[in-house]
Design an enzyme around this catalytic site. Structure first.
Site, short mmCIF file in Angstrom:
data_model
loop_
_atom_site.label_atom_id
_atom_site.label_comp_id
_atom_site.label_asym_id
_atom_site.label_seq_id
_atom_site.Cartn_x
_atom_site.Cartn_y
_atom_site.Cartn_z
N ARG A 164 0.83 -1.22 0.00
CA ARG A 164 0.00 0.00 0.00
C ARG A 164 0.86 1.26 0.00
O ARG A 164 0.44 2.31 -0.45
CB ARG A 164 -0.95 0.00 1.21
CG ARG A 164 -1.68 1.31 1.41
CD ARG A 164 -2.92 1.19 2.32
NE ARG A 164 -2.78 0.23 3.38
CZ ARG A 164 -2.18 0.47 4.56
NH1 ARG A 164 -1.69 1.65 4.83
NH2 ARG A 164 -2.09 -0.50 5.46
N TYR A 170 -15.39 18.54 -14.08
CA TYR A 170 -15.63 17.09 -14.11
C TYR A 170 -16.68 16.76 -13.04
O TYR A 170 -16.52 17.12 -11.88
CB TYR A 170 -14.32 16.34 -13.85
CG TYR A 170 -14.51 14.85 -13.80
CD1 TYR A 170 -14.99 14.16 -14.90
CD2 TYR A 170 -14.25 14.14 -12.64
CE1 TYR A 170 -15.20 12.79 -14.84
CE2 TYR A 170 -14.44 12.78 -12.58
CZ TYR A 170 -14.92 12.11 -13.68
OH TYR A 170 -15.13 10.76 -13.63
N ASP A 182 -6.25 20.27 -12.23
CA ASP A 182 -6.55 19.00 -12.90
C ASP A 182 -6.15 19.21 -14.37
O ASP A 182 -6.80 19.95 -15.10
CB ASP A 182 -8.05 18.70 -12.75
CG ASP A 182 -8.44 17.36 -13.35
OD1 ASP A 182 -7.75 16.89 -14.27
OD2 ASP A 182 -9.46 16.79 -12.92
N LYS A 185 -7.13 8.40 -18.68
CA LYS A 185 -7.40 9.08 -19.94
C LYS A 185 -6.12 9.08 -20.79
O LYS A 185 -5.69 8.04 -21.23
CB LYS A 185 -7.92 10.49 -19.66
CG LYS A 185 -9.00 10.54 -18.54
CD LYS A 185 -10.31 9.88 -18.92
CE LYS A 185 -11.28 9.72 -17.75
NZ LYS A 185 -11.58 10.90 -16.98
C1 LIG Z 1 -12.04 11.20 -15.72
C2 LIG Z 1 -11.66 12.44 -15.03
C3 LIG Z 1 -11.38 12.45 -13.65
C4 LIG Z 1 -11.55 11.22 -12.78
O1 LIG Z 1 -10.66 10.21 -13.06
P1 LIG Z 1 -10.94 8.65 -12.82
O2 LIG Z 1 -9.71 8.00 -13.29
O3 LIG Z 1 -12.17 8.30 -13.60
O4 LIG Z 1 -11.20 8.48 -11.36
C5 LIG Z 1 -10.97 13.64 -13.08
N1 LIG Z 1 -10.86 14.76 -13.81
C6 LIG Z 1 -11.14 14.80 -15.12
C7 LIG Z 1 -10.99 16.08 -15.86
C8 LIG Z 1 -11.55 13.65 -15.77
O5 LIG Z 1 -11.83 13.70 -17.09
#
Ligand SMILES: *Cc1c(COP(=O)(O)O)cnc(C)c1O
Length: 392
Positions: free
Chosen positions: A57, A110, A182, A207
């Protein structure tokens, strides 16, 4: 050291051939526990006096290679890899913010991040003000004595809104506020928020970093190791959302082609945005690379390319459904950032449980289509979208 091109950096990021027998592909360490030579070494590693690993972990060599790779690409000192983007986001917020403190975040972002912020304000009395982040002054106007964090997401999901990162971080620094960006949509190929003044940058590695729609992961990178350590001690050790070594390896492999994929995504998305803009069935196109985008000048200032995400409005719910139901090459799917082109109609899919009013507040109009442009030939993509638009 002279600055290497990003094309070179992504191929070698995190590489250390003095480790792992010189393996050019970092091995997947499946171990959940690591042996010590004696009690003193066990104490030293547990207390972080000596580098090493002790329990799954809390870190693993494959995970660390990924963390070093993304830290290098984002020009940060260190980072942490998580099991998902949301694990990274929740760890950052819950490690750095306490009950009674205040966060300023975007009103259109998001959707699960929005839900997290709403939930912590109800459950933990961490207060959140949601603002229109296309004007950086709105961050300043929302500041209270207990404000500790500015949340930035640019380009934002799904509206492709742009926030002026340097302007926001200038305000943050004057007020001793931590800024987190982000950077999922832009990727480090197109934008480096730490260089523009943020303290932390996070990614949903599900992504673009992974890039092949075959994993779920997240990363958090800090300008200073001190801040990253604070997230590690609470967000990783106590909340336990670290990445699995097998997944860390997949993300590392994805990153090797990040630059090639993003070059193609940038080019394809720009061409598609231009086609959509001149199409009679399309009401409005949202792409930061278009001169008509309301914050195009800011996007040009802080981004090297405009990314692979394009949103556009085809009018209403029925038009939106007809468009996505008629594409042949582009798949109907949520998520984004993979090699294949996918699209979604937010009002009838991801945001269908919200009322029209709530959707509008979140920046989702009835006819909004979110397109994640892949690396296929742009001519094929344009032909597919054009024939689907004919049927709208
Ligand atoms: C998909 C996404 C997230 C969340 O990520 P996960 O891997 O699905 O938990 C956060 N911010 C943005 C801009 C996203 O497109």
């Amino acid at each position: 050291m002279s600055e290497k091109s990003f094309l070179t950096k992504v191929v070698h990021a995190g590489e250390d051939t003095t480790k792992h027998e010189g393996a050019l592909s970092v091995p997947i360490y499946n171990a959940s526990t690591f042996a010590f030579t004696d009690a003193d070494e066990g104490r030293a590693i547990h207390n972080y006096e000596k580098p090493g690993y002790f329990y799954g972990r809390l870190g693993n060599p494959t995970q660390e290679a990924l963390e070093n790779a993304v830290a290098e690409l984002e020009n940060g000192e260190s980072g942490i890899a998580f099991a998902s983007g949301m694990a990274a986001i929740s760890a950052a917020v819950l490690s750095l913010i306490k009950t009674g403190e205040h966060i300023v975040a975007l009103s259109s972002m998001y959707s699960t991040s929005s839900m997290l912020f709403q939930q912590i304000s109800e459950d933990l009395r961490i207060f959140v003000t949601f603002i229109d982040a296309t004007d950086s002054e709105n961050y300043k106007n929302a500041i209270r004595p207990e404000t500790r964090m500015f949340w930035v997401e640019t380009p934002s999901n799904p509206g492709l809104n742009i926030t002026d990162i340097s302007a926001v971080t200038d305000i943050a620094k004057e007020n001793k506020i931590t800024t987190v960006a982000d950077n999922t949509f832009a990727t480090p190929f197109n934008q480096n928020p730490l260089d523009l003044g943020t303290d932390l940058v996070i990614h949903s590695a599900t992504k673009y970093l992974g890039g092949h729609s075959d994993l779920t992961a997240g990363v958090l990178i800090g300008k200073s190791t001190e801040l990253v350590d604070r997230v590690y001690k609470k967000g990783v050790k106590l909340l336990g959302g670290g990445i699995a070594p097998q997944v860390a390896w997949l993300v590392l492999r994805g990153i090797k082609t990040l630059a090639l994929r993003m070059k193609q995504d940038n080019e394809n998305a720009y061409a598609i945005a231009n086609m959509l803009q001149s199409h009679p069935k399309v009401k409005e196109v949202f792409y930061p690379g278009l001169e008509t985008h309301e914050n195009h000048e800011i996007a040009k200032k802080q981004m090297r390319g405009f990314g692979g995400m394009v949103s556009f409005d085809v009018g209403g719910i029925e038009e939106g459904k007809r468009l996505i139901n008629n594409t042949k090459l582009c798949s109907i799917a949520t998520s984004l950032g993979g090699v294949e082109t996918i699209l979604q109609h937010s009002a009838s899919m991801t945001h269908s449980t919200l009322s029209k009013e709530e959707r509008e507040k979140a920046g989702i109009s009835d006819g909004l289509i979110r397109l994640s442009v892949g690396i296929e030939d742009k001519k094929d993509l344009i032909r597919d979208l054009e024939q689907a638009l004919e049927k709208v």
